[in-house]
Design an enzyme around this catalytic site. Structure first.
Site, PDB file in Angstrom:
ATOM      1  N   GLU A   6      -5.925 -40.742  -7.643  1.00 18.30           N
ATOM      2  CA  GLU A   6      -4.709 -39.942  -7.893  1.00 18.30           C
ATOM      3  C   GLU A   6      -4.364 -40.020  -9.365  1.00 18.30           C
ATOM      4  O   GLU A   6      -4.478 -41.078  -9.986  1.00 18.30           O
ATOM      5  CB  GLU A   6      -3.499 -40.461  -7.103  1.00 18.30           C
ATOM      6  CG  GLU A   6      -3.412 -40.040  -5.678  1.00 18.30           C
ATOM      7  CD  GLU A   6      -2.132 -40.543  -4.991  1.00 18.30           C
ATOM      8  OE1 GLU A   6      -1.057 -40.545  -5.627  1.00 18.30           O
ATOM      9  OE2 GLU A   6      -2.236 -40.939  -3.823  1.00 18.30           O
ATOM     10  N   GLU A  63      -2.200 -47.356  -1.591  1.00 18.81           N
ATOM     11  CA  GLU A  63      -1.143 -48.090  -2.287  1.00 18.81           C
ATOM     12  C   GLU A  63      -0.356 -49.040  -1.386  1.00 18.81           C
ATOM     13  O   GLU A  63       0.857 -48.862  -1.184  1.00 18.81           O
ATOM     14  CB  GLU A  63      -0.159 -47.116  -2.949  1.00 18.81           C
ATOM     15  CG  GLU A  63      -0.772 -46.212  -3.973  1.00 18.81           C
ATOM     16  CD  GLU A  63       0.278 -45.406  -4.752  1.00 18.81           C
ATOM     17  OE1 GLU A  63       1.485 -45.597  -4.526  1.00 18.81           O
ATOM     18  OE2 GLU A  63      -0.130 -44.609  -5.612  1.00 18.81           O
TER      19      GLU A  63
HETATM   20  C1  BG6 Z   1       1.568 -41.752  -5.139  1.00 21.49           C
HETATM   21  C2  BG6 Z   1       1.540 -41.528  -3.652  1.00 21.49           C
HETATM   22  O1  BG6 Z   1       2.085 -43.002  -5.377  1.00 21.49           O
HETATM   23  O2  BG6 Z   1       2.382 -40.927  -5.909  1.00 21.49           O
HETATM   24  C3  BG6 Z   1       1.877 -40.093  -3.232  1.00 21.49           C
HETATM   25  O3  BG6 Z   1       0.316 -41.919  -3.108  1.00 21.49           O
HETATM   26  C4  BG6 Z   1       3.020 -39.567  -4.062  1.00 21.49           C
HETATM   27  O4  BG6 Z   1       2.156 -40.093  -1.873  1.00 21.49           O
HETATM   28  C5  BG6 Z   1       2.601 -39.570  -5.530  1.00 21.49           C
HETATM   29  O5  BG6 Z   1       3.463 -38.325  -3.654  1.00 21.49           O
HETATM   30  C6  BG6 Z   1       3.608 -39.001  -6.496  1.00 21.49           C
HETATM   31  O6  BG6 Z   1       4.827 -39.675  -6.419  1.00 21.49           O
HETATM   32  P1  BG6 Z   1       6.146 -38.945  -5.942  1.00 21.49           P
HETATM   33  O7  BG6 Z   1       7.059 -40.037  -5.513  1.00 21.49           O
HETATM   34  O8  BG6 Z   1       6.664 -38.216  -7.125  1.00 21.49           O
HETATM   35  O9  BG6 Z   1       5.781 -38.037  -4.840  1.00 21.49           O
END
Ligand code: BG6
Length: 470
Positions: free
Chosen positions: A372, A168
């Site tokens: 993800e 990202e």
């Molecule tokens: C993604 C990232 O954007 O979202 C992760 O690659 C991140 O590192 C995940 O943890 C979830 O978002 P957050 O801010 O709730 O942890």
């Protein structure tokens, strides 16, 4: 969509994403010869920014064997890590042998269970010495990143199946320069654009190093493709969504894929006097590679609904107080939308299908996977059943719905060949610290030894993977 059993293609990649700063012990004491990162430095100086003033309490550095066994027990056939730049090359010159040993041990442990290793070279963190030389605003950082990449290829090349330059990269720009959520917590639009160019260059140089290394494995990029959905079909809303797409993914996707920074974005920024005067786009375009990535990772959580601005944006003299979401488009809240209220993200599984179809149509159906997808929930203890297990039925529903749309896209020819959840064991989430939990496995930080406990979703995913179907 019809509700039926859906089988995934043979060899489908099942697993999870993790990252070094969110899991390894990166605490105030830098173990294993690592140097200070931007996160440690920021927490040291400004702990109030972090939810409940908590920093990463992960212990993967010492407990990787246990955690990889958990991944194997979930039937994963692949697992994504990131390497900490500050651990591998703490001062930018000398390789830290303890780090080499640690990562080799981690990757070899995966091999024991036939788990394919995917490695990201940068997941939102870099050493303080990089920050001190201007971070991603400085072109030299791109060259340093290429050097660090080549060390990683040389040390771990035989153990890694898929390499990724950045997780990202848009998140880095938004977090560091536009929306004040990652150190150095700046609000400076043009600095963000300089960083965008240098991150694109760092990716290209890293890919060049990869090809030079002679490794026959694959090299790719992971983007958070939110996909901008216009409020209406009106010309102004559609225009706003096209601009949002430029800022959200085309700035990296098109540069990495077609080897050229998108003209539309360049023209738009020049027109508004938002282009940094020190950046010569022709010089950068010469350095971007015409050679394409081998695969694309798609991080998807939520759609980006947008509408045209309902006010005239004011551009300050220095153009620093500008952001895409205040000066080019506005976020749109669709009436009746389903929300993950804890993270403030809309839940709309069909967008994952639309993204995959756009990749098929606009990017030659490049080899891709969902890198993800997940659901962070606050106070999950309230869902603990009598047997002590967190009954995270909402997470199962979330995954099932997204998987159905992925399967639909595959049935229509999408090249998507895997699904990685964020993330398999609860971990630290940047300034949100431990507020929202994402795992199939609960990390109980109230116990002295951070007990890992399965949630209901663990048995669900274990079975889905075993059967290769939902
Ligand atoms: C993604 C990232 O954007 O979202 C992760 O690659 C991140 O590192 C995940 O943890 C979830 O978002 P957050 O801010 O709730 O942890």
């Amino acid at each position: 969509m019809e509700n039926k059993n859906i089988t995934f293609p043979k060899g489908f990649l099942w697993g999870s994403a993790t990252s070094a700063p969110q899991t390894e012990n990166m605490g105030p004491i830098n173990i294993g010869g690592k140097s200070e990162t931007i996160w440690e430095n920021s927490f040291k100086n400004d702990p109030d920014r972090y939810f409940e003033q908590r920093f990463c309490e992960g212990d993967f550095y010492n407990r990787y064997k246990e955690d990889i066994k958990i991944a194997a027990d979930l039937n994963f056939n692949s697992l994504r890590f990131s390497i900490s730049w500050a651990r591998l090359v703490p001062d930018g010159i000398n390789v830290n042998l303890e780090a080499v040993e640690f990562y080799k041990n981690v990757f070899n442990e995966c091999k024991k269970y036939n788990i394919k290793v995917f490695v990201v070279l940068n997941h939102f963190d870099h050493p303080m010495w990089v920050m001190e030389q201007g971070g991603w605003e400085n072109k030299k950082t791109a060259q340093d990143f290429a050097k660090y990449s080549s060390i990683a290829f040389e040390k771990f090349g035989d153990l890694v199946e898929r390499w990724v330059s950045f997780n990202e990269p848009v998140g880095i720009i938004e977090g560091q320069y536009w929306y004040d959520v990652h150190p150095p917590f700046e609000n400076n639009f043009k600095k963000g654009i300089s960083a965008m160019l240098n991150l694109n260059l760092a990716h290209a140089l890293s890919l060049q190093e990869f090809r030079k290394s002679g490794l026959s494995t694959e090299f790719g990029l992971i983007l958070n493709i939110t996909l901008a959905v216009p409020r209406s079909k009106s010309e102004s809303d559609v225009k706003a969504s096209k601009i949002a797409d430029l800022f959200q993914w085309k700035c990296f996707m098109d540069t990495a894929y077609w080897g050229k920074f998108p003209n539309e974005l360049y023209d738009l920024l020049v027109e508004r006097d938002l282009w940094p005067s020190s950046i010569n786009i022709a010089d950068y375009n010469k350095e971007f590679l015409k050679e394409k990535i081998d695969f694309l990772g798609v991080n998807y959580y939520s759609p980006l609904r947008v509408k045209s601005l309902d006010y005239e944006p004011v551009f300050d003299e220095s153009r620093s107080q500008v952001t895409p979401e205040t000066h080019f488009y506005q976020k749109y809240e669709m009436p009746g939308r389903r929300m993950n209220i804890y993270r403030g993200w809309e839940i709309y599984p069909k967008t994952i299908y639309s993204i995959l179809m756009r990749i098929k149509e606009e990017y030659e159906n490049i080899n891709c996977f969902i890198s993800e997808n997940g659901m962070g929930v606050q106070n999950e203890e309230r869902f603990r059943g009598e047997n002590g297990m967190i009954q995270d039925k909402y997470r199962i529903e979330f995954m099932a719905e997204h998987l159905m749309w992925i399967a639909q896209a595959i049935s229509e020819g999408s090249s998507c060949n895997g699904y990685h959840m964020w993330t398999y064991i609860d971990n630290w989430s940047w300034i949100n610290a431990y507020k929202n939990r994402y795992g199939f496995i609960e990390l109980d930080l109230t116990t002295p030894d951070n007990v890992r406990r399965e949630k209901l979703s663990a048995s669900w995913i274990r079975n889905v993977i075993k059967e290769n179907k939902i």
